[in-house]
Design a protein around this motif. Structure first.
Motif, PDB file in Angstrom:
ATOM      1  N   LYS A  28      12.148  75.739  29.669  1.00 22.25           N
ATOM      2  CA  LYS A  28      11.536  76.949  29.325  1.00 22.25           C
ATOM      3  C   LYS A  28      10.755  76.741  28.010  1.00 22.25           C
ATOM      4  CE  LYS A  28      13.723  80.433  31.805  1.00 22.25           C
ATOM      5  NZ  LYS A  28      14.582  81.720  31.880  1.00 22.25           N
ATOM      6  N   SER A  29      11.297  75.623  27.080  1.00 25.84           N
ATOM      7  CA  SER A  29      10.642  75.570  25.753  1.00 25.84           C
ATOM      8  C   SER A  29       9.290  74.672  25.833  1.00 25.84           C
ATOM      9  CB  SER A  29      11.724  74.614  24.931  1.00 25.84           C
ATOM     10  OG  SER A  29      11.928  73.404  25.493  1.00 25.84           O
ATOM     11  N   LEU A  30       9.076  74.117  27.011  1.00 22.81           N
ATOM     12  CA  LEU A  30       7.595  73.513  27.202  1.00 22.81           C
ATOM     13  C   LEU A  30       6.816  74.436  27.663  1.00 22.81           C
ATOM     14  CD1 LEU A  30       8.883  70.191  28.912  1.00 22.81           C
ATOM     15  CD2 LEU A  30       8.245  70.528  26.533  1.00 22.81           C
ATOM     16  N   VAL A  31       5.618  74.585  26.855  1.00 19.66           N
ATOM     17  CA  VAL A  31       4.746  75.688  27.222  1.00 19.66           C
ATOM     18  C   VAL A  31       3.816  75.044  28.185  1.00 19.66           C
ATOM     19  CG1 VAL A  31       2.437  77.016  26.571  1.00 19.66           C
ATOM     20  CG2 VAL A  31       5.005  76.787  25.315  1.00 19.66           C
ATOM     21  N   PHE A  32       3.497  73.584  28.024  1.00 19.08           N
ATOM     22  CA  PHE A  32       2.557  73.005  28.882  1.00 19.08           C
ATOM     23  C   PHE A  32       3.007  71.571  29.045  1.00 19.08           C
ATOM     24  CE2 PHE A  32       0.611  72.976  24.692  1.00 19.08           C
ATOM     25  CZ  PHE A  32       0.523  71.760  24.213  1.00 19.08           C
ATOM     26  N   TRP A  33       2.576  70.760  29.880  1.00 18.29           N
ATOM     27  CA  TRP A  33       2.755  69.353  30.149  1.00 18.29           C
ATOM     28  C   TRP A  33       1.717  68.545  30.093  1.00 18.29           C
ATOM     29  CZ3 TRP A  33       5.234  69.868  35.912  1.00 18.29           C
ATOM     30  CH2 TRP A  33       6.369  70.733  35.961  1.00 18.29           C
ATOM     31  N   ASP A  34       1.821  67.311  29.481  1.00 18.03           N
ATOM     32  CA  ASP A  34       0.599  66.417  29.577  1.00 18.03           C
ATOM     33  C   ASP A  34       0.652  65.616  30.884  1.00 18.03           C
ATOM     34  OD1 ASP A  34       2.781  64.589  28.910  1.00 18.03           O
ATOM     35  OD2 ASP A  34       2.018  64.107  27.072  1.00 18.03           O
ATOM     36  N   ARG A  35       0.047  64.809  30.816  1.00 19.27           N
ATOM     37  CA  ARG A  35      -0.165  63.792  32.031  1.00 19.27           C
ATOM     38  C   ARG A  35       1.016  62.827  32.434  1.00 19.27           C
ATOM     39  NH1 ARG A  35      -3.277  58.214  33.669  1.00 19.27           N
ATOM     40  NH2 ARG A  35      -2.202  57.463  31.994  1.00 19.27           N
ATOM     41  N   ASN A  36       1.625  62.387  31.315  1.00 21.49           N
ATOM     42  CA  ASN A  36       3.047  61.754  31.527  1.00 21.49           C
ATOM     43  C   ASN A  36       4.057  62.675  31.863  1.00 21.49           C
ATOM     44  OD1 ASN A  36       1.584  59.596  30.881  1.00 21.49           O
ATOM     45  ND2 ASN A  36       2.134  59.535  28.444  1.00 21.49           N
ATOM     46  N   GLU A  37       4.080  63.876  31.309  1.00 19.57           N
ATOM     47  CA  GLU A  37       5.261  64.794  31.693  1.00 19.57           C
ATOM     48  C   GLU A  37       4.926  65.112  33.158  1.00 19.57           C
ATOM     49  OE1 GLU A  37       8.702  66.970  31.219  1.00 19.57           O
ATOM     50  OE2 GLU A  37       7.708  65.509  29.888  1.00 19.57           O
ATOM     51  N   ILE A  39       3.628  63.363  35.584  1.00 21.82           N
ATOM     52  CA  ILE A  39       3.965  62.141  36.389  1.00 21.82           C
ATOM     53  C   ILE A  39       5.448  62.188  36.344  1.00 21.82           C
ATOM     54  CG2 ILE A  39       4.145  59.759  36.172  1.00 21.82           C
ATOM     55  CD1 ILE A  39       1.292  59.735  35.003  1.00 21.82           C
ATOM     56  N   ARG A  40       6.284  62.437  35.116  1.00 21.44           N
ATOM     57  CA  ARG A  40       7.712  62.241  35.142  1.00 21.44           C
ATOM     58  C   ARG A  40       8.404  63.508  36.118  1.00 21.44           C
ATOM     59  NH1 ARG A  40      12.197  64.240  32.787  1.00 21.44           N
ATOM     60  NH2 ARG A  40      10.997  65.959  31.585  1.00 21.44           N
ATOM     61  N   ARG A  41       7.877  64.530  35.766  1.00 21.13           N
ATOM     62  CA  ARG A  41       8.559  65.732  36.714  1.00 21.13           C
ATOM     63  C   ARG A  41       8.378  65.638  38.036  1.00 21.13           C
ATOM     64  NH1 ARG A  41      10.843  70.391  33.586  1.00 21.13           N
ATOM     65  NH2 ARG A  41      10.302  69.723  31.660  1.00 21.13           N
ATOM     66  N   THR A  42       7.161  65.040  38.520  1.00 20.60           N
ATOM     67  CA  THR A  42       6.864  65.016  39.925  1.00 20.60           C
ATOM     68  C   THR A  42       7.292  63.593  40.568  1.00 20.60           C
ATOM     69  OG1 THR A  42       4.745  64.169  39.608  1.00 20.60           O
ATOM     70  CG2 THR A  42       4.880  66.289  39.804  1.00 20.60           C
ATOM     71  N   CYS A  43       7.536  62.647  39.684  1.00 21.66           N
ATOM     72  CA  CYS A  43       7.972  61.397  40.247  1.00 21.66           C
ATOM     73  C   CYS A  43       7.127  60.791  41.265  1.00 21.66           C
ATOM     74  CB  CYS A  43       9.240  61.415  41.030  1.00 21.66           C
ATOM     75  SG  CYS A  43      10.584  61.977  40.247  1.00 21.66           S
ATOM     76  N   MET A  44       5.515  61.104  40.840  1.00 25.08           N
ATOM     77  CA  MET A  44       4.580  60.620  41.330  1.00 25.08           C
ATOM     78  C   MET A  44       3.444  59.847  40.454  1.00 25.08           C
ATOM     79  SD  MET A  44       3.229  64.005  43.433  1.00 25.08           S
ATOM     80  CE  MET A  44       4.498  64.878  44.506  1.00 25.08           C
ATOM     81  N   SER A  45       2.886  58.684  41.094  1.00 23.43           N
ATOM     82  CA  SER A  45       2.061  58.134  40.132  1.00 23.43           C
ATOM     83  C   SER A  45       0.751  59.028  39.772  1.00 23.43           C
ATOM     84  CB  SER A  45       1.404  56.853  40.518  1.00 23.43           C
ATOM     85  OG  SER A  45       0.660  57.144  41.851  1.00 23.43           O
ATOM     86  N   TRP A  46      -0.032  58.606  38.774  1.00 18.68           N
ATOM     87  CA  TRP A  46      -1.181  59.268  38.481  1.00 18.68           C
ATOM     88  C   TRP A  46      -2.208  59.103  39.660  1.00 18.68           C
ATOM     89  CZ3 TRP A  46      -2.547  63.322  36.177  1.00 18.68           C
ATOM     90  CH2 TRP A  46      -3.927  63.800  35.536  1.00 18.68           C
ATOM     91  N   ASN A  47      -2.422  57.843  40.128  1.00 22.34           N
ATOM     92  CA  ASN A  47      -3.214  57.946  41.236  1.00 22.34           C
ATOM     93  C   ASN A  47      -2.954  58.967  42.587  1.00 22.34           C
ATOM     94  OD1 ASN A  47      -4.936  56.276  40.221  1.00 22.34           O
ATOM     95  ND2 ASN A  47      -3.826  54.335  40.833  1.00 22.34           N
ATOM     96  N   PHE A  48      -1.590  59.026  42.754  1.00 19.80           N
ATOM     97  CA  PHE A  48      -1.181  59.806  44.087  1.00 19.80           C
ATOM     98  C   PHE A  48      -1.573  61.065  43.894  1.00 19.80           C
ATOM     99  CE2 PHE A  48       2.109  62.061  46.362  1.00 19.80           C
ATOM    100  CZ  PHE A  48       1.938  61.685  47.656  1.00 19.80           C
TER     101      PHE A  48
END
Length: 89
Positions: A28-37, A39-48
């Motif tokens: 809840k402390s994260l208001v938004f995610w960046d691209r790296n977050e 990728i990390r949260r979904t366990c998916m590559s940027w291309n995917f």
């Protein structure tokens, strides 16, 4: 004489509950995610991500300068909906 007995199962359960509470606070402390977050949260590559849902008009995204930002709560809701829509093979 003092005799102390500890129910290990109860201690483990209390520990796991407290840990889950702390993890929810961090989320809840994260208001938004960046691209790296994302990728990390979904366990998916940027291309995917780009191939599967990035261009879906329902996917919440904002371009700030050269950086993509994703509102954390809205993004989580979208991802759960998107996943439920995927064919179950």
């Amino acid at each position: 004489m003092l005799n102390v007995q500890i129910d290990e199962q109860e201690v483990k359960q209390l520990y796991l509950e407290k840990l889950e509470e702390k993890l929810k606070e961090v989320d809840k402390s994260l208001v938004f995610w960046d691209r790296n977050e994302l990728i990390r949260r979904t366990c998916m590559s940027w291309n995917f991500i780009q191939e599967r849902f990035f261009f879906d008009p329902r996917f919440p995204k904002y371009r700030v300068g050269k950086k993509w930002l994703f509102p954390a709560e809205e993004t989580m809701q979208f991802l759960l909906l998107w996943l439920a829509e995927q064919p179950k093979n």
